[in-house]
Design a protein around this motif. Sequence first.
Motif, PDB file in Angstrom:
ATOM      1  N   TYR A 185      19.959 -11.016  35.189  1.00 53.62           N
ATOM      2  CA  TYR A 185      19.298 -11.276  36.467  1.00 53.62           C
ATOM      3  C   TYR A 185      19.263 -12.769  36.764  1.00 53.62           C
ATOM      4  O   TYR A 185      19.290 -13.615  35.861  1.00 53.62           O
ATOM      5  CB  TYR A 185      17.883 -10.711  36.459  1.00 53.62           C
ATOM      6  CG  TYR A 185      17.824  -9.270  36.917  1.00 53.62           C
ATOM      7  CD1 TYR A 185      16.887  -8.852  37.840  1.00 53.62           C
ATOM      8  CD2 TYR A 185      18.737  -8.337  36.435  1.00 53.62           C
ATOM      9  CE1 TYR A 185      16.832  -7.540  38.262  1.00 53.62           C
ATOM     10  CE2 TYR A 185      18.700  -7.029  36.853  1.00 53.62           C
ATOM     11  CZ  TYR A 185      17.747  -6.631  37.769  1.00 53.62           C
ATOM     12  OH  TYR A 185      17.712  -5.334  38.190  1.00 53.62           O
ATOM     13  N   LYS A 186      19.197 -13.099  38.052  1.00 53.76           N
ATOM     14  CA  LYS A 186      19.161 -14.475  38.512  1.00 53.76           C
ATOM     15  C   LYS A 186      17.753 -14.840  38.967  1.00 53.76           C
ATOM     16  O   LYS A 186      16.901 -13.971  39.168  1.00 53.76           O
ATOM     17  CB  LYS A 186      20.145 -14.666  39.673  1.00 53.76           C
ATOM     18  CG  LYS A 186      21.604 -14.399  39.311  1.00 53.76           C
ATOM     19  CD  LYS A 186      22.499 -14.613  40.529  1.00 53.76           C
ATOM     20  CE  LYS A 186      23.963 -14.383  40.188  1.00 53.76           C
ATOM     21  NZ  LYS A 186      24.840 -14.595  41.372  1.00 53.76           N
ATOM     22  N   THR A 187      17.531 -16.130  39.160  1.00 51.82           N
ATOM     23  CA  THR A 187      16.237 -16.595  39.649  1.00 51.82           C
ATOM     24  C   THR A 187      16.443 -17.571  40.804  1.00 51.82           C
ATOM     25  O   THR A 187      17.467 -18.257  40.900  1.00 51.82           O
ATOM     26  CB  THR A 187      15.428 -17.300  38.549  1.00 51.82           C
ATOM     27  OG1 THR A 187      16.152 -18.437  38.094  1.00 51.82           O
ATOM     28  CG2 THR A 187      15.152 -16.362  37.391  1.00 51.82           C
ATOM     29  N   MET A 188      15.464 -17.616  41.691  1.00 55.07           N
ATOM     30  CA  MET A 188      15.432 -18.587  42.783  1.00 55.07           C
ATOM     31  C   MET A 188      14.015 -19.127  42.854  1.00 55.07           C
ATOM     32  O   MET A 188      13.048 -18.362  42.846  1.00 55.07           O
ATOM     33  CB  MET A 188      15.825 -17.939  44.118  1.00 55.07           C
ATOM     34  CG  MET A 188      15.823 -18.905  45.303  1.00 55.07           C
ATOM     35  SD  MET A 188      16.355 -18.124  46.859  1.00 55.07           S
ATOM     36  CE  MET A 188      18.114 -17.936  46.516  1.00 55.07           C
ATOM     37  N   ASP A 189      13.876 -20.439  42.899  1.00 52.34           N
ATOM     38  CA  ASP A 189      12.563 -21.069  42.789  1.00 52.34           C
ATOM     39  C   ASP A 189      12.175 -21.839  44.040  1.00 52.34           C
ATOM     40  O   ASP A 189      13.024 -22.374  44.755  1.00 52.34           O
ATOM     41  CB  ASP A 189      12.530 -22.016  41.592  1.00 52.34           C
ATOM     42  CG  ASP A 189      12.656 -21.280  40.271  1.00 52.34           C
ATOM     43  OD1 ASP A 189      12.064 -20.197  40.149  1.00 52.34           O
ATOM     44  OD2 ASP A 189      13.367 -21.782  39.370  1.00 52.34           O
ATOM     45  N   GLY A 190      10.877 -21.888  44.270  1.00 48.61           N
ATOM     46  CA  GLY A 190      10.296 -22.690  45.336  1.00 48.61           C
ATOM     47  C   GLY A 190       8.887 -23.057  44.938  1.00 48.61           C
ATOM     48  O   GLY A 190       8.462 -22.822  43.810  1.00 48.61           O
ATOM     49  N   SER A 191       8.131 -23.625  45.885  1.00 52.06           N
ATOM     50  CA  SER A 191       6.764 -24.019  45.560  1.00 52.06           C
ATOM     51  C   SER A 191       5.916 -24.006  46.816  1.00 52.06           C
ATOM     52  O   SER A 191       6.422 -24.010  47.949  1.00 52.06           O
ATOM     53  CB  SER A 191       6.734 -25.404  44.918  1.00 52.06           C
ATOM     54  OG  SER A 191       7.199 -26.381  45.834  1.00 52.06           O
ATOM     55  N   TYR A 192       4.608 -24.014  46.580  1.00 49.18           N
ATOM     56  CA  TYR A 192       3.637 -24.055  47.673  1.00 49.18           C
ATOM     57  C   TYR A 192       2.558 -25.064  47.307  1.00 49.18           C
ATOM     58  O   TYR A 192       2.102 -25.121  46.158  1.00 49.18           O
ATOM     59  CB  TYR A 192       2.998 -22.685  47.886  1.00 49.18           C
ATOM     60  CG  TYR A 192       1.760 -22.715  48.758  1.00 49.18           C
ATOM     61  CD1 TYR A 192       1.863 -22.790  50.141  1.00 49.18           C
ATOM     62  CD2 TYR A 192       0.490 -22.700  48.191  1.00 49.18           C
ATOM     63  CE1 TYR A 192       0.729 -22.844  50.942  1.00 49.18           C
ATOM     64  CE2 TYR A 192      -0.654 -22.747  48.980  1.00 49.18           C
ATOM     65  CZ  TYR A 192      -0.524 -22.812  50.356  1.00 49.18           C
ATOM     66  OH  TYR A 192      -1.650 -22.875  51.147  1.00 49.18           O
ATOM     67  N   ALA A 193       2.147 -25.851  48.285  1.00 47.74           N
ATOM     68  CA  ALA A 193       1.029 -26.779  48.107  1.00 47.74           C
ATOM     69  C   ALA A 193       0.145 -26.660  49.328  1.00 47.74           C
ATOM     70  O   ALA A 193       0.612 -26.815  50.468  1.00 47.74           O
ATOM     71  CB  ALA A 193       1.536 -28.211  47.941  1.00 47.74           C
ATOM     72  N   GLY A 194      -1.128 -26.358  49.102  1.00 46.36           N
ATOM     73  CA  GLY A 194      -2.061 -26.199  50.215  1.00 46.36           C
ATOM     74  C   GLY A 194      -3.444 -26.663  49.830  1.00 46.36           C
ATOM     75  O   GLY A 194      -3.770 -26.789  48.642  1.00 46.36           O
ATOM     76  N   PRO A 195      -4.280 -26.925  50.821  1.00 44.12           N
ATOM     77  CA  PRO A 195      -5.631 -27.418  50.555  1.00 44.12           C
ATOM     78  C   PRO A 195      -6.422 -26.473  49.652  1.00 44.12           C
ATOM     79  O   PRO A 195      -6.471 -25.259  49.896  1.00 44.12           O
ATOM     80  CB  PRO A 195      -6.263 -27.494  51.950  1.00 44.12           C
ATOM     81  CG  PRO A 195      -5.111 -27.559  52.887  1.00 44.12           C
ATOM     82  CD  PRO A 195      -4.009 -26.769  52.256  1.00 44.12           C
ATOM     83  N   GLY A 196      -6.992 -27.003  48.591  1.00 44.68           N
ATOM     84  CA  GLY A 196      -7.815 -26.209  47.703  1.00 44.68           C
ATOM     85  C   GLY A 196      -7.071 -25.455  46.630  1.00 44.68           C
ATOM     86  O   GLY A 196      -7.684 -24.886  45.728  1.00 44.68           O
ATOM     87  N   SER A 197      -5.748 -25.432  46.699  1.00 40.91           N
ATOM     88  CA  SER A 197      -4.935 -24.715  45.715  1.00 40.91           C
ATOM     89  C   SER A 197      -4.224 -25.695  44.792  1.00 40.91           C
ATOM     90  O   SER A 197      -3.898 -26.814  45.207  1.00 40.91           O
ATOM     91  CB  SER A 197      -3.873 -23.852  46.408  1.00 40.91           C
ATOM     92  OG  SER A 197      -4.439 -22.823  47.163  1.00 40.91           O
ATOM     93  N   PRO A 198      -3.965 -25.270  43.554  1.00 38.67           N
ATOM     94  CA  PRO A 198      -3.067 -26.073  42.719  1.00 38.67           C
ATOM     95  C   PRO A 198      -1.651 -25.960  43.269  1.00 38.67           C
ATOM     96  O   PRO A 198      -1.376 -25.115  44.127  1.00 38.67           O
ATOM     97  CB  PRO A 198      -3.191 -25.402  41.352  1.00 38.67           C
ATOM     98  CG  PRO A 198      -3.533 -23.991  41.663  1.00 38.67           C
ATOM     99  CD  PRO A 198      -4.400 -24.031  42.886  1.00 38.67           C
ATOM    100  N   LYS A 199      -0.748 -26.793  42.811  1.00 44.22           N
ATOM    101  CA  LYS A 199       0.651 -26.611  43.185  1.00 44.22           C
ATOM    102  C   LYS A 199       1.132 -25.306  42.580  1.00 44.22           C
ATOM    103  O   LYS A 199       0.983 -25.063  41.385  1.00 44.22           O
ATOM    104  CB  LYS A 199       1.517 -27.770  42.689  1.00 44.22           C
ATOM    105  CG  LYS A 199       2.961 -27.660  43.145  1.00 44.22           C
ATOM    106  CD  LYS A 199       3.795 -28.862  42.727  1.00 44.22           C
ATOM    107  CE  LYS A 199       5.234 -28.711  43.247  1.00 44.22           C
ATOM    108  NZ  LYS A 199       6.086 -29.857  42.845  1.00 44.22           N
ATOM    109  N   VAL A 200       1.698 -24.445  43.423  1.00 46.91           N
ATOM    110  CA  VAL A 200       2.060 -23.096  43.001  1.00 46.91           C
ATOM    111  C   VAL A 200       3.578 -23.011  42.844  1.00 46.91           C
ATOM    112  O   VAL A 200       4.328 -23.285  43.790  1.00 46.91           O
ATOM    113  CB  VAL A 200       1.593 -22.045  44.026  1.00 46.91           C
ATOM    114  CG1 VAL A 200       1.922 -20.640  43.534  1.00 46.91           C
ATOM    115  CG2 VAL A 200       0.091 -22.178  44.283  1.00 46.91           C
ATOM    116  N   ALA A 201       4.015 -22.637  41.653  1.00 46.88           N
ATOM    117  CA  ALA A 201       5.437 -22.400  41.409  1.00 46.88           C
ATOM    118  C   ALA A 201       5.756 -20.969  41.808  1.00 46.88           C
ATOM    119  O   ALA A 201       5.146 -20.019  41.317  1.00 46.88           O
ATOM    120  CB  ALA A 201       5.764 -22.622  39.940  1.00 46.88           C
ATOM    121  N   VAL A 202       6.730 -20.793  42.706  1.00 46.73           N
ATOM    122  CA  VAL A 202       7.107 -19.477  43.220  1.00 46.73           C
ATOM    123  C   VAL A 202       8.505 -19.146  42.721  1.00 46.73           C
ATOM    124  O   VAL A 202       9.438 -19.937  42.912  1.00 46.73           O
ATOM    125  CB  VAL A 202       7.072 -19.445  44.758  1.00 46.73           C
ATOM    126  CG1 VAL A 202       7.362 -18.041  45.263  1.00 46.73           C
ATOM    127  CG2 VAL A 202       5.725 -19.936  45.276  1.00 46.73           C
TER     128      VAL A 202
END
Length: 716
Positions: A294-311
């Motif tokens: 299987y393959k993977t594809m990565d991204g991230s999210y950063a928003g107020p009150g949240s830690p940096k989220v690895a997606v």
Amino acid sequence: MAQATAPAQAASAASQTALQEIPFAPAHDTIITTQSAQNAWGGERTGTEPTLSDRVVSYTIDADLDAAKHAVTGKEHMTWRNRSDRAVSSVYFHLYLNAFQNEGSTFFSERKVLTAHGHARGNAVLEKGQWGGIRLQSVQQSGAPLKWSFVHPDGGPATDETVVRIDLAQPVPAGGSLALDIDFLSQLPRVVERTGWWGDFNLVGQWFPKIGVLELPGERGATQVRWNVHEFHFASEFYADFGLYDVHLTVPSDYTVGAVGKLQGAPEQNNGKTTYHFVQGDVHDFAWVAAKGYKTMDGSYAGPGSPKVAVRVIYPSEYEASAAPTLKSTIDSLGYFSRTLGPYPYETVTAVIPPYNADEAGGMEYPTFFTSEGYKVVEPDTVFQTLSDFVNIHEFGHGYFYGILASNEFEEPILDEGLNEYWDNRMLRERKQDLVLATPFTKWLGITPHFSGFAFERLSASLFHPADPLAQNSWDRLSVNSYGTVYSRTATAMHDLEERLGRPALEKAFKLYYQRWHFRHPSVADFRAALIDSSGNAKDVDAIFNQYVYGTAFIDDKLADIDSYEVLPQAGVTWKDGKRTEVDAKELDQQVDKQRSDWEKAHKDAKPGAPGPFPWHSTVTVQRDGVSAPELLRVSFEDGTHQDVVWNDDRRWARFDFVKPSKVVSAELDPDQHNLLDRDRFNNSQTTEPNGAASRRWTADVAALLQSFYALLATM
């Protein structure tokens, strides 16, 4: 033979007594109308506590996957805190995989009945070598071996082994802690529903012995200490305490792995196998995937009150087209749910796309981890983009309603599936994203039917004959179709409540609900209380709850008649100032004819429908077959004007009279579609002249019904 099976079949008199001291939660009388105590589950989380949740349990698990056999060898060290005011001498665990052990399980027994009255997921037929299950190999307390036996809290078949009682060597005192060491072997089934294998793909869900929930008085309707530990029913999902998971996963080195939580350090390789270490606190379950190639594809999210989220998206090559759309809709969902409910509190989100022939492993949720669906082509403005986006939004949304809010999916699926479905459609509405029915071929032809998400939910909500209240549990239902309306009927009911309270007020109320109950376990009654406390509108909230959440009511208001006549001078005798006057009918006819003639000469350029020499008296009659709901009646006149009238009372019928320069040519109840719970909108309007609106509406609804076939894949 009797001697060999005694540990799994018998219980001592002392254990039976202990069982009676702490009863099970009711198997059937599960609808909760009493609000939980303020200090339930340790009270509202303020954010100043050392952990996000009041952790009750912790699991340290070492798991080794035999990829050829699709089997997991596990060693589990579990610690559990007794929150009650009494000693506990027996504990209860879920062994969910035993639902797929044989056809004698509660799951398969209910499947035979419920699927006879509707289509559902989980209909695969298992062949030899494809059954699954979980076997306890040893259970120890401080080195002392313990005995166990299977129990049936819901009165299921004796052959069901999804709940086990473990009798302790030493009772756990009030406020004390229990530590157990459990060796187990989990055999994954071929994918039937939610978990299992297909080819080199292994979705490992509900795979380890998991302790039930000990509820205290004042929590979710409990009036005494009780074990909430239901069997694995066909339509039910899960419920567990918050805690800490520290899990080592050993798999073949050529397999891709994803799991609940955050990877700790670099994976370690040894003799062709790799061990991954995942840790996650303040969740109530743990699932993982191991798939070859299987393959993977990565991204991230950063928003107020949240830690940096690895997606991360994990996907097979055949569904590469779905990877980028899944990543985008997941990141978009992180933003929407964080803004409208509360900041996402974890550092990871993992989305898994199962392979072809493992669809039933798709559309499933676990904390920080969900499974989606794959498509070979995902073109914009097609049904495949619609399904991809909706499934991803829905499964991510479970991370809030099932994950952080941690409602009891066994007993109150409305709080998870229903409220999540509603919030998903709000997100689609905010994005101005309709549900599109077109395929690439019909799009090439220029045919792209589409409609709003809430319009679809209404059509699949079984509004004509609702069999069960929305607050009903997941297993006491007429059919799988009735369970399915938990999604669509709840979304429709919440839409109509939003229309009554106003969108800002409803969103504020949901934020209060989330604030009060995140990292706890709310009930339907707690949700109702938050709506009332926030909005101050008990009347409308109670109407929706009494009629739809706790009842099976329906709305069916209709336009019955339109009658109009010209207001002409009248023949007969009248008295004024003591004098009698008689108007002759023949003379009156001549007078009317003259007035018409004079008016026509003076208005030679009058357009058809313009006011004439005499006014019109029109009467519009409406009728009510179901419960009352606030209705707007829009009356249109021949001169192009219209007038709105409010009908908001308990009358079974009403007449509205209008004296206007022009006659009424049409009337419609709820023209802006505030009341989607109205089970028959075809009778909401009437016209005195031929009008194509009804046929156009039929066309739209037929398209929507076709879409409901596709939506069966999405509502998971």
